[in-house]
Design a protein around this motif. Sequence first.
Motif, mmCIF file in Angstrom:
data_model
loop_
_atom_site.group_PDB
_atom_site.id
_atom_site.type_symbol
_atom_site.label_atom_id
_atom_site.label_comp_id
_atom_site.label_asym_id
_atom_site.label_seq_id
_atom_site.Cartn_x
_atom_site.Cartn_y
_atom_site.Cartn_z
ATOM 1 N N SER A 1 2.060 -5.492 47.588
ATOM 2 C CA SER A 1 1.925 -5.311 46.142
ATOM 3 C C SER A 1 2.837 -4.203 45.642
ATOM 4 O O SER A 1 3.154 -3.268 46.369
ATOM 5 C CB SER A 1 0.484 -4.917 45.788
ATOM 6 N N ALA B 1 1.170 -8.813 43.152
ATOM 7 C CA ALA B 1 1.800 -9.207 44.413
ATOM 8 C C ALA B 1 3.314 -9.226 44.281
ATOM 9 O O ALA B 1 3.866 -9.480 43.211
ATOM 10 C CB ALA B 1 1.303 -10.581 44.836
ATOM 11 N N ASN C 1 -2.355 -10.948 45.139
ATOM 12 C CA ASN C 1 -3.017 -10.364 43.971
ATOM 13 C C ASN C 1 -2.252 -10.723 42.716
ATOM 14 O O ASN C 1 -1.040 -10.554 42.650
ATOM 15 C CB ASN C 1 -3.078 -8.835 44.088
#
Length: 139
Positions: free
Chosen positions: A43, A60, A77
Amino acid sequence: MAEWDDTVKESRLLERINQHTRTVYNLANDIGGGVISSRDFVSVLHWQRFDTTWVSSGIACTHHDVPVKENIVRGENGVCGFICQPSPSNTSVCHFVWYLTTDLKGWLPKSVVNRTLAGVQVMFVERLEQRLRSLASLT
Protein backbone atom coordinates in the motif's frame (compact mmCIF):
# COMPACT_ATOMS: atom_id res chain seq x y z
CA MET A 1 3.21 -2.76 14.00
CA ALA A 2 3.90 -6.50 14.16
CA GLU A 3 5.36 -6.06 17.67
CA TRP A 4 2.02 -4.93 19.14
CA ASP A 5 -0.62 -6.38 16.76
CA ASP A 6 -0.51 -10.16 16.51
CA THR A 7 -2.71 -10.20 13.40
CA VAL A 8 0.34 -8.79 11.58
CA LYS A 9 3.18 -11.20 10.90
CA GLU A 10 5.43 -8.69 9.11
CA SER A 11 5.32 -4.97 8.43
CA ARG A 12 8.05 -3.04 6.66
CA LEU A 13 8.75 0.21 4.96
CA LEU A 14 9.44 -0.20 1.25
CA GLU A 15 9.94 3.41 0.22
CA ARG A 16 9.76 6.82 1.84
CA ILE A 17 8.24 9.05 -0.81
CA ASN A 18 8.20 12.22 1.30
CA GLN A 19 7.75 13.27 4.93
CA HIS A 20 4.13 12.10 5.03
CA THR A 21 3.92 9.43 2.29
CA ARG A 22 5.31 5.90 2.26
CA THR A 23 4.96 2.61 0.49
CA VAL A 24 4.65 -0.31 2.92
CA TYR A 25 4.39 -4.08 2.91
CA ASN A 26 2.23 -5.97 5.42
CA LEU A 27 1.85 -9.71 5.81
CA ALA A 28 -1.19 -10.72 7.85
CA ASN A 29 -1.35 -13.89 9.94
CA ASP A 30 -4.16 -16.38 9.41
CA ILE A 31 -7.32 -14.99 10.98
CA GLY A 32 -10.53 -16.43 12.31
CA GLY A 33 -8.82 -19.58 13.52
CA GLY A 34 -7.45 -20.20 10.03
CA VAL A 35 -10.76 -19.51 8.28
CA ILE A 36 -8.90 -16.89 6.26
CA SER A 37 -5.32 -17.81 5.38
CA SER A 38 -2.43 -15.37 5.48
CA ARG A 39 -2.60 -12.48 3.01
CA ASP A 40 -0.06 -9.85 2.04
CA PHE A 41 -0.71 -6.23 1.09
CA VAL A 42 1.32 -3.50 -0.58
CA SER A 43 0.00 0.00 0.00
CA VAL A 44 0.88 3.62 -0.39
CA LEU A 45 0.03 5.56 2.79
CA HIS A 46 -0.26 9.28 3.39
CA TRP A 47 -0.93 11.05 6.67
CA GLN A 48 -1.36 14.66 7.56
CA ARG A 49 -2.47 16.85 10.42
CA PHE A 50 -5.24 19.39 9.91
CA ASP A 51 -5.35 21.65 12.97
CA THR A 52 -5.96 19.09 15.77
CA THR A 53 -7.16 16.26 13.49
CA TRP A 54 -4.91 13.53 12.10
CA VAL A 55 -5.92 11.89 8.84
CA SER A 56 -4.22 8.80 7.44
CA SER A 57 -5.25 7.28 4.14
CA GLY A 58 -3.99 4.55 1.88
CA ILE A 59 -4.68 2.44 -1.17
CA ALA A 60 -3.17 -0.67 -2.78
CA CYS A 61 -0.24 -0.28 -5.11
CA THR A 62 2.52 -2.36 -6.62
CA HIS A 63 6.20 -2.14 -5.79
CA HIS A 64 9.19 -3.73 -7.52
CA ASP A 65 10.64 -4.98 -4.20
CA VAL A 66 7.65 -7.22 -3.44
CA PRO A 67 6.34 -9.21 -6.41
CA VAL A 68 3.32 -11.44 -5.86
CA LYS A 69 4.35 -14.72 -4.19
CA GLU A 70 2.96 -18.06 -5.32
CA ASN A 71 2.17 -19.31 -1.81
CA ILE A 72 0.51 -16.13 -0.44
CA VAL A 73 -2.68 -14.50 -1.67
CA ARG A 74 -2.14 -10.78 -2.38
CA GLY A 75 -5.03 -8.87 -0.83
CA GLU A 76 -5.94 -5.44 -2.09
CA ASN A 77 -6.99 -2.40 -0.11
CA GLY A 78 -9.24 0.12 -1.74
CA VAL A 79 -9.37 3.55 -0.18
CA CYS A 80 -8.89 3.10 3.55
CA GLY A 81 -7.60 5.01 6.54
CA PHE A 82 -8.13 6.65 9.91
CA ILE A 83 -9.34 9.95 11.22
CA CYS A 84 -8.36 10.80 14.77
CA GLN A 85 -9.74 13.92 16.40
CA PRO A 86 -9.60 15.06 20.04
CA SER A 87 -12.89 15.05 21.88
CA PRO A 88 -14.04 18.63 22.54
CA SER A 89 -15.52 17.57 25.89
CA ASN A 90 -12.73 15.31 27.22
CA THR A 91 -9.09 15.94 26.34
CA SER A 92 -8.03 12.47 27.48
CA VAL A 93 -9.98 10.74 24.68
CA CYS A 94 -10.39 11.10 20.94
CA HIS A 95 -12.86 10.25 18.22
CA PHE A 96 -11.43 7.52 16.02
CA VAL A 97 -12.95 6.72 12.62
CA TRP A 98 -11.64 3.84 10.53
CA TYR A 99 -12.76 3.44 6.95
CA LEU A 100 -11.78 0.21 5.25
CA THR A 101 -12.36 -1.24 1.80
CA THR A 102 -10.53 -4.54 1.44
CA ASP A 103 -10.65 -7.29 -1.13
CA LEU A 104 -9.01 -10.35 0.42
CA LYS A 105 -9.11 -12.16 -2.94
CA GLY A 106 -9.48 -15.91 -3.11
CA TRP A 107 -12.63 -17.99 -2.88
CA LEU A 108 -14.11 -16.69 0.35
CA PRO A 109 -17.83 -16.16 0.93
CA LYS A 110 -18.51 -12.45 1.50
CA SER A 111 -20.44 -13.18 4.72
CA VAL A 112 -17.42 -15.00 6.22
CA VAL A 113 -15.07 -12.18 5.21
CA ASN A 114 -17.34 -9.48 6.64
CA ARG A 115 -17.80 -11.25 9.99
CA THR A 116 -14.13 -12.07 10.32
CA LEU A 117 -12.91 -8.59 9.33
CA ALA A 118 -15.32 -6.97 11.80
CA GLY A 119 -13.79 -9.06 14.59
CA VAL A 120 -10.27 -8.22 13.44
CA GLN A 121 -11.11 -4.51 13.43
CA VAL A 122 -12.35 -4.69 17.02
CA MET A 123 -9.19 -6.54 18.10
CA PHE A 124 -7.00 -4.02 16.27
CA VAL A 125 -8.64 -1.06 18.02
CA GLU A 126 -8.23 -2.78 21.40
CA ARG A 127 -4.53 -3.43 20.69
CA LEU A 128 -4.05 0.10 19.41
CA GLU A 129 -5.55 1.48 22.59
CA GLN A 130 -3.22 -0.72 24.67
CA ARG A 131 -0.24 0.41 22.59
CA LEU A 132 -1.12 4.08 22.98
CA ARG A 133 -1.54 3.67 26.74
CA SER A 134 1.87 2.00 26.97
CA LEU A 135 3.47 4.80 24.96
CA ALA A 136 1.75 7.45 27.10
CA SER A 137 3.14 5.82 30.24
CA LEU A 138 6.66 6.34 28.87
CA THR A 139 6.28 10.14 28.87
